[in-house]
Design a protein around this motif. Structure first.
Motif, mmCIF file in Angstrom:
data_model
loop_
_atom_site.group_PDB
_atom_site.id
_atom_site.type_symbol
_atom_site.label_atom_id
_atom_site.label_comp_id
_atom_site.label_asym_id
_atom_site.label_seq_id
_atom_site.Cartn_x
_atom_site.Cartn_y
_atom_site.Cartn_z
ATOM 1 N N GLU A 13 16.342 9.009 6.133
ATOM 2 C CA GLU A 13 15.332 9.103 5.009
ATOM 3 C C GLU A 13 14.242 8.112 5.111
ATOM 4 O O GLU A 13 13.148 8.494 5.054
ATOM 5 C CB GLU A 13 15.987 9.260 3.547
ATOM 6 N N THR A 14 14.589 6.956 5.193
ATOM 7 C CA THR A 14 13.411 5.776 5.311
ATOM 8 C C THR A 14 12.624 6.188 6.710
ATOM 9 O O THR A 14 11.516 5.996 6.639
ATOM 10 C CB THR A 14 14.226 4.577 5.198
ATOM 11 N N MET A 15 13.372 6.626 7.842
ATOM 12 C CA MET A 15 12.788 6.626 8.964
ATOM 13 C C MET A 15 11.665 7.997 8.934
ATOM 14 O O MET A 15 10.653 8.137 9.476
ATOM 15 C CB MET A 15 13.473 7.016 10.225
ATOM 16 N N GLU A 16 12.153 9.051 8.208
ATOM 17 C CA GLU A 16 11.444 10.113 7.925
ATOM 18 C C GLU A 16 10.090 9.630 7.112
ATOM 19 O O GLU A 16 9.008 10.318 7.666
ATOM 20 C CB GLU A 16 12.146 11.479 6.962
ATOM 21 N N GLU B 180 0.769 -1.227 0.029
ATOM 22 C CA GLU B 180 0.246 0.122 0.013
ATOM 23 C C GLU B 180 0.904 1.222 0.018
ATOM 24 O O GLU B 180 0.615 2.274 -0.657
ATOM 25 C CB GLU B 180 -0.888 -0.041 1.132
ATOM 26 N N ILE B 181 1.874 1.365 0.603
ATOM 27 C CA ILE B 181 2.556 2.640 0.795
ATOM 28 C C ILE B 181 3.656 2.748 -0.174
ATOM 29 O O ILE B 181 4.573 1.971 -0.319
ATOM 30 C CB ILE B 181 3.554 2.560 2.336
ATOM 31 N N LYS B 182 3.361 3.815 -0.908
ATOM 32 C CA LYS B 182 4.320 3.915 -2.239
ATOM 33 C C LYS B 182 5.049 5.408 -2.045
ATOM 34 O O LYS B 182 5.549 5.791 -2.967
ATOM 35 C CB LYS B 182 3.384 4.264 -3.129
ATOM 36 N N ASP B 183 5.502 5.584 -0.692
ATOM 37 C CA ASP B 183 6.534 6.839 -0.395
ATOM 38 C C ASP B 183 7.921 6.336 -1.006
ATOM 39 O O ASP B 183 8.291 5.377 -0.579
ATOM 40 C CB ASP B 183 6.640 6.987 1.031
ATOM 41 N N PRO B 184 8.464 7.336 -1.974
ATOM 42 C CA PRO B 184 9.867 6.761 -2.442
ATOM 43 C C PRO B 184 10.802 6.940 -1.548
ATOM 44 O O PRO B 184 11.814 6.415 -1.665
ATOM 45 C CB PRO B 184 9.766 8.119 -3.345
ATOM 46 N N ARG B 185 10.733 7.743 -0.379
ATOM 47 C CA ARG B 185 11.621 7.621 0.800
ATOM 48 C C ARG B 185 11.862 6.158 1.471
ATOM 49 O O ARG B 185 12.961 5.884 2.006
ATOM 50 C CB ARG B 185 11.417 8.721 1.968
ATOM 51 N N ILE B 186 10.777 5.470 1.269
ATOM 52 C CA ILE B 186 10.818 4.232 2.056
ATOM 53 C C ILE B 186 11.343 3.204 0.968
ATOM 54 O O ILE B 186 10.741 2.769 0.060
ATOM 55 C CB ILE B 186 9.311 3.802 2.683
ATOM 56 N N ILE C 203 3.944 3.872 16.327
ATOM 57 C CA ILE C 203 5.096 4.515 16.663
ATOM 58 C C ILE C 203 6.432 3.774 15.956
ATOM 59 O O ILE C 203 6.535 2.691 16.381
ATOM 60 C CB ILE C 203 5.841 4.872 17.976
ATOM 61 N N PHE C 204 7.087 4.177 14.863
ATOM 62 C CA PHE C 204 8.107 3.489 14.166
ATOM 63 C C PHE C 204 9.306 3.706 15.050
ATOM 64 O O PHE C 204 9.842 4.935 15.190
ATOM 65 C CB PHE C 204 8.187 3.764 12.694
ATOM 66 N N ARG C 205 10.236 2.529 14.995
ATOM 67 C CA ARG C 205 11.682 2.644 16.017
ATOM 68 C C ARG C 205 12.602 1.854 14.987
ATOM 69 O O ARG C 205 12.202 0.685 14.519
ATOM 70 C CB ARG C 205 11.387 1.963 17.293
ATOM 71 N N TYR C 206 13.686 2.315 15.140
ATOM 72 C CA TYR C 206 14.680 1.692 14.257
ATOM 73 C C TYR C 206 15.121 0.489 15.016
ATOM 74 O O TYR C 206 15.801 0.345 16.083
ATOM 75 C CB TYR C 206 15.771 2.783 13.717
ATOM 76 N N ASP C 207 15.343 -0.815 14.342
ATOM 77 C CA ASP C 207 15.974 -1.973 15.008
ATOM 78 C C ASP C 207 17.035 -2.201 14.459
ATOM 79 O O ASP C 207 17.504 -2.596 13.488
ATOM 80 C CB ASP C 207 15.062 -3.047 14.975
ATOM 81 N N ASP C 208 18.282 -2.140 15.334
ATOM 82 C CA ASP C 208 19.724 -2.296 14.675
ATOM 83 C C ASP C 208 20.328 -3.798 15.152
ATOM 84 O O ASP C 208 21.535 -3.997 15.139
ATOM 85 C CB ASP C 208 20.563 -1.319 15.087
#
Length: 116
Positions: free
Chosen positions: A60-63, A24-30, A89-94
């Protein structure tokens, strides 16, 4: 009992968010994003979605993901029947990066041990 329910809801949210990111999500940053885990609060009001980013454009992806939080919440509300739709809430997993680093260190130690 509430903990078990929050885990089940977390798994449902994980499946639905993964589906949304793929279809569904078509954001080019992702770019290439994988949902690794979802933690839901005991009252089911907040959901932290942990993601792993494999294309290297972390900021950029997190934004892009943060910009889609409202859309994702609305879609989750339509797909999963809950009294209150949790705030997403999105969080980065390293953890994948850490695991790769540990593996490289272990390989280097193994190579050094074979040289002796």
């Amino acid at each position: 009992m509430a903990r078990h329910r929050s885990q089940r809801v977390g798994e449902l949210i994980k499946q639905e968010v993964s589906d949304l990111l793929q279809k569904e999500i078509k954001d080019p940053r992702i770019g290439f994003v994988t949902v690794t885990d979802v933690e839901v609060s005991g009252d089911l009001r907040h959901a932290k979605v942990f993601v792993s980013i494999l294309d290297g454009k972390k900021e950029e992806t997190m934004e892009g993901l943060q910009a889609t939080e409202g859309f994702v919440r609305r879609e989750i509300g339509q797909r999963i029947r809950l009294r209150h739709t949790p705030e997403i809430i999105f969080r980065y997993d390293d953890s994948i990066e850490k695991g790769t680093r540990i593996f490289e260190i272990l390989e280097k130690i193994d190579e050094d041990g074979e040289d002796e």
